[in-house]
Scaffold this motif. Structure first.
Motif, mmCIF file in Angstrom:
data_model
loop_
_atom_site.group_PDB
_atom_site.id
_atom_site.type_symbol
_atom_site.label_atom_id
_atom_site.label_comp_id
_atom_site.label_asym_id
_atom_site.label_seq_id
_atom_site.Cartn_x
_atom_site.Cartn_y
_atom_site.Cartn_z
ATOM 1 N N SER A 36 44.494 42.886 33.732
ATOM 2 C CA SER A 36 45.770 42.664 34.395
ATOM 3 C C SER A 36 45.803 41.300 35.066
ATOM 4 N N GLU A 37 44.637 40.849 35.511
ATOM 5 C CA GLU A 37 44.557 39.506 36.084
ATOM 6 C C GLU A 37 44.834 38.464 35.005
ATOM 7 N N LYS A 77 48.464 38.340 33.900
ATOM 8 C CA LYS A 77 49.332 37.616 34.820
ATOM 9 C C LYS A 77 49.292 36.124 34.517
ATOM 10 N N SER A 98 50.174 35.199 29.008
ATOM 11 C CA SER A 98 50.950 36.294 28.442
ATOM 12 C C SER A 98 50.729 36.456 26.948
#
Ligand SMILES: [Zn+2]
Length: 66
Positions: free
Chosen positions: A49-50, A53, A56
């Motif tokens: 998830s890091e 962010k 993409s």
């Protein structure tokens, strides 16, 4: 955002780098069906998830080490 994330990880059962997909809160090896333990899963998903962010785009398979 897509729920399923394709990753390239070292599978302890295959003993090599394999394609791993998220399945809900689980990480499952596409090669052998190995389910990673909770600790690894949360760490990887946290890390993912890091990355998501910051970048993409999906992980480039050409940069993976086989
Ligand atoms: Zn495997």
């Amino acid at each position: 955002m897509n729920d399923d994330v394709m990753l390239t990880l070292h599978c302890p059962q295959c003993r090599q780098i394999t394609d791993v997909v998220t399945e809900g809160n689980n990480l499952v090896c596409l090669d052998c069906g190995w389910r990673f333990d909770d600790k690894t899963t949360s760490r990887v998903l946290d890390c993912t998830s890091e990355i998501a962010k910051a970048v993409s785009s999906p992980i480039d398979p050409a940069s993976a080490t086989y």
